[in-house]
Motif scaffolding. Sequence first.
Motif, short mmCIF file in Angstrom:
data_model
loop_
_atom_site.label_atom_id
_atom_site.label_comp_id
_atom_site.label_asym_id
_atom_site.label_seq_id
_atom_site.Cartn_x
_atom_site.Cartn_y
_atom_site.Cartn_z
N LEU A 1 0.82 -1.21 0.00
CA LEU A 1 0.00 0.00 0.00
C LEU A 1 0.85 1.25 0.00
CD1 LEU A 1 -2.72 -1.08 2.59
CD2 LEU A 1 -3.01 -0.89 0.11
N ALA A 2 1.91 1.25 0.82
CA ALA A 2 2.78 2.42 0.88
C ALA A 2 3.48 2.66 -0.45
CB ALA A 2 3.81 2.24 2.00
N ARG A 3 3.91 1.58 -1.08
CA ARG A 3 4.58 1.70 -2.38
C ARG A 3 3.60 2.25 -3.43
NH1 ARG A 3 9.44 -0.47 -4.22
NH2 ARG A 3 9.89 0.50 -6.22
N ALA A 4 2.37 1.74 -3.41
CA ALA A 4 1.36 2.21 -4.37
C ALA A 4 1.02 3.68 -4.16
CB ALA A 4 0.10 1.36 -4.26
N ALA A 5 1.13 4.15 -2.92
CA ALA A 5 0.85 5.55 -2.60
C ALA A 5 2.01 6.48 -2.96
CB ALA A 5 0.52 5.69 -1.12
N GLY A 6 3.10 5.90 -3.44
CA GLY A 6 4.22 6.71 -3.90
C GLY A 6 5.35 6.86 -2.91
N HIS A 7 5.28 6.19 -1.78
CA HIS A 7 6.34 6.28 -0.79
C HIS A 7 7.53 5.39 -1.16
CE1 HIS A 7 3.58 8.52 1.69
NE2 HIS A 7 2.74 7.51 1.77
N THR A 8 8.69 5.76 -0.68
CA THR A 8 9.85 4.88 -0.77
C THR A 8 9.75 3.87 0.37
OG1 THR A 8 11.24 6.60 -1.72
CG2 THR A 8 12.37 4.74 -0.66
N VAL A 9 9.89 2.59 0.06
CA VAL A 9 9.70 1.54 1.06
C VAL A 9 10.92 0.63 1.09
CG1 VAL A 9 8.25 -0.37 1.85
CG2 VAL A 9 7.20 1.59 0.68
N THR A 10 11.45 0.43 2.27
CA THR A 10 12.47 -0.59 2.53
C THR A 10 12.03 -1.36 3.76
OG1 THR A 10 13.77 0.99 3.83
CG2 THR A 10 14.36 0.75 1.50
N GLY A 11 12.77 -2.41 4.10
CA GLY A 11 12.38 -3.17 5.27
C GLY A 11 13.39 -4.23 5.64
N CYS A 12 13.08 -4.93 6.72
CA CYS A 12 13.94 -6.02 7.15
C CYS A 12 13.10 -7.13 7.75
CB CYS A 12 14.96 -5.52 8.19
SG CYS A 12 14.23 -5.05 9.78
N ASP A 13 13.65 -8.34 7.73
CA ASP A 13 12.99 -9.48 8.37
C ASP A 13 13.99 -10.62 8.44
OD1 ASP A 13 10.99 -11.10 9.52
OD2 ASP A 13 9.47 -10.18 8.26
N ALA A 14 13.64 -11.61 9.25
CA ALA A 14 14.54 -12.75 9.43
C ALA A 14 14.11 -13.96 8.61
CB ALA A 14 14.61 -13.14 10.91
N GLN A 15 12.81 -14.09 8.35
CA GLN A 15 12.31 -15.24 7.59
C GLN A 15 11.57 -14.73 6.36
OE1 GLN A 15 10.31 -18.31 9.79
NE2 GLN A 15 11.33 -17.76 11.71
N VAL A 16 12.04 -15.14 5.22
CA VAL A 16 11.47 -14.68 3.95
C VAL A 16 11.06 -15.90 3.13
CG1 VAL A 16 11.87 -13.31 1.88
CG2 VAL A 16 13.02 -12.69 4.01
N TYR A 17 9.75 -16.05 2.89
CA TYR A 17 9.28 -17.17 2.07
C TYR A 17 7.95 -16.77 1.42
CZ TYR A 17 6.73 -18.09 6.45
OH TYR A 17 5.97 -17.97 7.58
N PRO A 18 7.54 -17.48 0.35
CA PRO A 18 6.30 -17.14 -0.34
C PRO A 18 5.09 -17.30 0.58
CG PRO A 18 7.67 -18.60 -1.67
CD PRO A 18 8.27 -18.58 -0.29
N PRO A 19 3.99 -16.55 0.29
CA PRO A 19 3.83 -15.71 -0.88
C PRO A 19 4.33 -14.27 -0.72
CG PRO A 19 1.76 -15.82 0.30
CD PRO A 19 2.71 -16.71 1.04
N MET A 20 4.64 -13.84 0.51
CA MET A 20 5.05 -12.45 0.70
C MET A 20 6.38 -12.14 0.04
SD MET A 20 2.89 -10.46 2.06
CE MET A 20 1.61 -11.35 1.20
N SER A 21 7.32 -13.08 0.07
CA SER A 21 8.62 -12.83 -0.55
C SER A 21 8.45 -12.57 -2.04
CB SER A 21 9.56 -14.01 -0.33
OG SER A 21 9.03 -15.20 -0.89
N THR A 22 7.54 -13.30 -2.68
CA THR A 22 7.28 -13.12 -4.11
C THR A 22 6.67 -11.75 -4.37
OG1 THR A 22 6.88 -15.50 -4.28
CG2 THR A 22 6.14 -14.12 -6.11
N GLN A 23 5.71 -11.35 -3.54
CA GLN A 23 5.06 -10.05 -3.71
C GLN A 23 6.04 -8.91 -3.53
OE1 GLN A 23 0.98 -9.18 -2.27
NE2 GLN A 23 1.94 -7.76 -0.84
N LEU A 24 6.88 -8.98 -2.51
CA LEU A 24 7.83 -7.90 -2.25
C LEU A 24 8.88 -7.82 -3.35
CD1 LEU A 24 8.22 -8.45 1.59
CD2 LEU A 24 7.01 -6.57 0.46
N ALA A 25 9.29 -8.97 -3.87
CA ALA A 25 10.26 -8.97 -4.97
C ALA A 25 9.66 -8.30 -6.21
CB ALA A 25 10.68 -10.40 -5.28
N ALA A 26 8.38 -8.59 -6.47
CA ALA A 26 7.72 -7.98 -7.63
C ALA A 26 7.62 -6.47 -7.47
CB ALA A 26 6.32 -8.58 -7.81
#
Length: 463
Positions: free
Chosen positions: A20-45
């Motif tokens: 949502l933040a990206r769609a609103a035009g904001h710059t978005v970065t983040g961090c996490d320890a566990q990355v797996y689908p489906p969220m990893s796929t969405q964030l990569a896209a």
Amino acid sequence: MMHIHIIGICGTFMGGIAALARAAGHTVTGCDAQVYPPMSTQLAALEIDITQGFAAEQLDGLDADCYVIGNVAKRGMPVIEEILNRGLPYTSGPQWLAEHVLQGLWVLAVAGTHGKTTTTAMLTWILEEAGLAPGFLVGGVPENFGVSARLPQTPRQDLNSRSPFFVIEADEYDTAFFDKRSKFVHYHPRTAILNNLEFDHADIFADLAAIETQFHHLVRTVPGQGKLIVNGQAPSLDRVLGRGLWSPVEYFAEQGGWMAGEADAQGHFNVWYAGIKQGRVEWDLFGEHNRHNALAAIAAARHVGVPPAQAIAALASFRNVKRRMEVRGVAAGITVYDDFAHHPTAIATTVAGLRAKVGKQGRILALLEPRSNTMKLGTLKDALAASLHEADQVWCYQYQLGWDAAAALAPLGEKVRCFDSCSDLVADVVRCAQAGDHILVMSNGSFNGIHQQLLDALTKPND
């Protein structure tokens, strides 16, 4: 526009905030320890940069305008301690959402121990098919949309405006380490579905009464001109409403309210309201829980002006959410499913739904990873065996579980096997599986990618 850095960005909720933040035009970065689908796929896209882990060094040179902190973050994490020590601006995901997205919108919130994700996706799809182009945030990825969240779009009825509607999965889990209220109190819905209510989240709630208090707080935020859509078969919700009610209520799964007829062999069923037939749902889903989910979605859509017949027709093209009885593949005549079920009630309804789909002849091989905080604590372990009784064979992955899974599942007799090694579990399942079987994998995590391991092993079982 601002730069936001999201701590715990790969959770389903926080990943939706990122979208949502990206769609609103904001710059978005983040961090996490566990990355797996489906969220990893969405964030990569979305081409969002993700830092692995919670080290303090990621803040050096970042200069974000705001740090949005997910409830995975705890005091003692280096990145959290550094944010606090530097006096950097921070907020929670629900608070950011309320202030930057939901303000001024007609929010439709879906709360409950079970079925939130599926019901949210159903309701969103009904509004979409009605041309209302709602925004949404779902705790998963609805197949009809391919993303977990989006901002309101342009409705068919008015091409010069944006939709006033936003559908959100309303979670009762706590907001952040600095805000122990349930997430859903931030959303201020005008339409609220209370789907069911059982004890869960034993890591933060002492008992069912504590969760009922949080649901009472949600009810307090619904305006008098709003509406509550409530499961009539949940005594816990009766107690919630008994503590105070200021909005009209429509019940489902209760005589005189919204009712579902018996499903036929294809899962199709009639919908009734106030004793009058509204239409017939013809879709690919099975199980009484999904029929109740549909009733709630149809009732909520009616509150924003979608006629029941139109809502019922929309469900014919509804595709479920990823990881909700999702077919991951077929190998050697054996179908492998992925499902998010992790509470005994959800496990029981998931197995029952698959049984209704495959009939008495198809064997169900159930694989369970008790991964949620509640299951790791063993709080509900005594209900686990009964939830799996309709499965023909059961495997439990008990690595670092902390309680005796074999003892808890002993009532299932010889049809249960427990393993500390995922590879050994896969080998045993493949040894037992035969053409025509249905392997049902249930976990709220990645389960070590077991779905693909199974499909690979089934393809070449003798290698």
